[in-house]
Design a protein around this motif. Sequence first.
Motif, PDB file in Angstrom:
ATOM      1  N   LEU A  38       0.829  -1.207   0.000  1.00 58.05           N
ATOM      2  CA  LEU A  38       0.000   0.000   0.000  1.00 58.05           C
ATOM      3  C   LEU A  38       0.865   1.259   0.000  1.00 58.05           C
ATOM      4  O   LEU A  38       1.903   1.309   0.654  1.00 58.05           O
ATOM      5  CB  LEU A  38      -0.916   0.024   1.220  1.00 58.05           C
ATOM      6  N   THR A  39       0.397   2.261  -0.743  1.00 52.05           N
ATOM      7  CA  THR A  39       1.106   3.537  -0.773  1.00 52.05           C
ATOM      8  C   THR A  39       0.279   4.646  -0.132  1.00 52.05           C
ATOM      9  O   THR A  39       0.808   5.707   0.156  1.00 52.05           O
ATOM     10  CB  THR A  39       1.439   3.929  -2.228  1.00 52.05           C
ATOM     11  N   ASP A  40      -1.006   4.385   0.094  1.00 51.82           N
ATOM     12  CA  ASP A  40      -1.888   5.367   0.720  1.00 51.82           C
ATOM     13  C   ASP A  40      -1.898   5.150   2.234  1.00 51.82           C
ATOM     14  O   ASP A  40      -2.180   4.046   2.713  1.00 51.82           O
ATOM     15  CB  ASP A  40      -3.299   5.226   0.156  1.00 51.82           C
ATOM     16  N   LYS A  41      -1.573   6.194   2.976  1.00 49.31           N
ATOM     17  CA  LYS A  41      -1.447   6.068   4.428  1.00 49.31           C
ATOM     18  C   LYS A  41      -2.774   5.730   5.101  1.00 49.31           C
ATOM     19  O   LYS A  41      -2.812   4.901   6.015  1.00 49.31           O
ATOM     20  CB  LYS A  41      -0.861   7.344   5.027  1.00 49.31           C
ATOM     21  N   GLU A  42      -3.867   6.334   4.639  1.00 47.53           N
ATOM     22  CA  GLU A  42      -5.175   6.087   5.254  1.00 47.53           C
ATOM     23  C   GLU A  42      -5.572   4.620   5.142  1.00 47.53           C
ATOM     24  O   GLU A  42      -6.050   4.020   6.105  1.00 47.53           O
ATOM     25  CB  GLU A  42      -6.244   6.963   4.609  1.00 47.53           C
ATOM     26  N   GLU A  43      -5.391   4.051   3.966  1.00 47.10           N
ATOM     27  CA  GLU A  43      -5.717   2.637   3.769  1.00 47.10           C
ATOM     28  C   GLU A  43      -4.849   1.751   4.650  1.00 47.10           C
ATOM     29  O   GLU A  43      -5.330   0.776   5.237  1.00 47.10           O
ATOM     30  CB  GLU A  43      -5.517   2.246   2.302  1.00 47.10           C
ATOM     31  N   ALA A  44      -3.564   2.090   4.725  1.00 49.08           N
ATOM     32  CA  ALA A  44      -2.631   1.296   5.529  1.00 49.08           C
ATOM     33  C   ALA A  44      -3.021   1.358   7.008  1.00 49.08           C
ATOM     34  O   ALA A  44      -2.984   0.334   7.710  1.00 49.08           O
ATOM     35  CB  ALA A  44      -1.211   1.802   5.332  1.00 49.08           C
ATOM     36  N   VAL A  45      -3.405   2.527   7.472  1.00 49.75           N
ATOM     37  CA  VAL A  45      -3.809   2.686   8.874  1.00 49.75           C
ATOM     38  C   VAL A  45      -5.078   1.887   9.151  1.00 49.75           C
ATOM     39  O   VAL A  45      -5.242   1.311  10.232  1.00 49.75           O
ATOM     40  CB  VAL A  45      -3.995   4.183   9.222  1.00 49.75           C
ATOM     41  N   LYS A  46      -5.988   1.817   8.183  1.00 44.25           N
ATOM     42  CA  LYS A  46      -7.212   1.035   8.348  1.00 44.25           C
ATOM     43  C   LYS A  46      -6.918  -0.465   8.391  1.00 44.25           C
ATOM     44  O   LYS A  46      -7.551  -1.207   9.139  1.00 44.25           O
ATOM     45  CB  LYS A  46      -8.188   1.310   7.194  1.00 44.25           C
ATOM     46  N   LYS A  73       5.155  -6.538  13.339  1.00 39.32           N
ATOM     47  CA  LYS A  73       4.322  -5.392  13.713  1.00 39.32           C
ATOM     48  C   LYS A  73       5.162  -4.120  13.748  1.00 39.32           C
ATOM     49  O   LYS A  73       4.721  -3.063  13.277  1.00 39.32           O
ATOM     50  CB  LYS A  73       3.664  -5.625  15.070  1.00 39.32           C
ATOM     51  N   SER A  74       6.364  -4.227  14.272  1.00 37.31           N
ATOM     52  CA  SER A  74       7.244  -3.071  14.366  1.00 37.31           C
ATOM     53  C   SER A  74       7.623  -2.558  12.977  1.00 37.31           C
ATOM     54  O   SER A  74       7.556  -1.353  12.704  1.00 37.31           O
ATOM     55  CB  SER A  74       8.499  -3.457  15.141  1.00 37.31           C
ATOM     56  N   SER A  75       8.004  -3.476  12.092  1.00 42.39           N
ATOM     57  CA  SER A  75       8.414  -3.054  10.750  1.00 42.39           C
ATOM     58  C   SER A  75       7.238  -2.484   9.965  1.00 42.39           C
ATOM     59  O   SER A  75       7.395  -1.548   9.174  1.00 42.39           O
ATOM     60  CB  SER A  75       9.073  -4.208   9.992  1.00 42.39           C
ATOM     61  N   LEU A  76       6.038  -3.021  10.193  1.00 41.41           N
ATOM     62  CA  LEU A  76       4.856  -2.491   9.516  1.00 41.41           C
ATOM     63  C   LEU A  76       4.516  -1.104  10.028  1.00 41.41           C
ATOM     64  O   LEU A  76       4.121  -0.221   9.256  1.00 41.41           O
ATOM     65  CB  LEU A  76       3.662  -3.438   9.700  1.00 41.41           C
ATOM     66  N   CYS A  77       4.707  -0.876  11.328  1.00 44.90           N
ATOM     67  CA  CYS A  77       4.489   0.454  11.901  1.00 44.90           C
ATOM     68  C   CYS A  77       5.453   1.458  11.271  1.00 44.90           C
ATOM     69  O   CYS A  77       5.058   2.579  10.930  1.00 44.90           O
ATOM     70  CB  CYS A  77       4.707   0.423  13.407  1.00 44.90           C
ATOM     71  N   GLN A  78       6.688   1.052  11.130  1.00 47.40           N
ATOM     72  CA  GLN A  78       7.683   1.936  10.498  1.00 47.40           C
ATOM     73  C   GLN A  78       7.300   2.243   9.063  1.00 47.40           C
ATOM     74  O   GLN A  78       7.432   3.373   8.599  1.00 47.40           O
ATOM     75  CB  GLN A  78       9.065   1.285  10.548  1.00 47.40           C
ATOM     76  N   HIS A  79       6.820   1.218   8.345  1.00 49.18           N
ATOM     77  CA  HIS A  79       6.404   1.411   6.962  1.00 49.18           C
ATOM     78  C   HIS A  79       5.259   2.416   6.877  1.00 49.18           C
ATOM     79  O   HIS A  79       5.272   3.318   6.022  1.00 49.18           O
ATOM     80  CB  HIS A  79       5.980   0.067   6.363  1.00 49.18           C
ATOM     81  N   ILE A  80       4.292   2.279   7.785  1.00 46.82           N
ATOM     82  CA  ILE A  80       3.139   3.200   7.779  1.00 46.82           C
ATOM     83  C   ILE A  80       3.583   4.621   8.121  1.00 46.82           C
ATOM     84  O   ILE A  80       3.121   5.584   7.536  1.00 46.82           O
ATOM     85  CB  ILE A  80       2.050   2.688   8.749  1.00 46.82           C
ATOM     86  N   ALA A  81       4.518   4.742   9.056  1.00 46.65           N
ATOM     87  CA  ALA A  81       5.000   6.062   9.459  1.00 46.65           C
ATOM     88  C   ALA A  81       5.725   6.784   8.317  1.00 46.65           C
ATOM     89  O   ALA A  81       5.670   8.004   8.215  1.00 46.65           O
ATOM     90  CB  ALA A  81       5.938   5.928  10.659  1.00 46.65           C
TER      91      ALA A  81
END
Length: 84
Positions: A38-46, A73-81
């Motif tokens: 995903l490249t859209d932050k809103e979708e990723a956060v959802k 989970k940590s790496s995915l959080c970094q990706h979303i950030a």
Amino acid sequence: MANHKSSLKRIRQTKTKTLHNRYYAKTMRNAVRKLRALTDKEEAVKLYPTVQKMLDKLAKTNIIHKNKAANLKSSLCQHIAKLA
């Protein structure tokens, strides 16, 4: 080939559990891959809470190691950030 009834049963049970675990591990990997794509932050956060819940459940049932779940989970959080 196994000689005891109990070992034959154990083989059957292992086969069933292996299929079950493989399905859920593959589902988890696909979900992580989808979130990383995903490249859209809103979708990723959802999507993140769903993936997080999945990882926690799989770690709880020992399908994946608890540290692997934490690292993912940590790496995915970094990706979303990093997403803009």
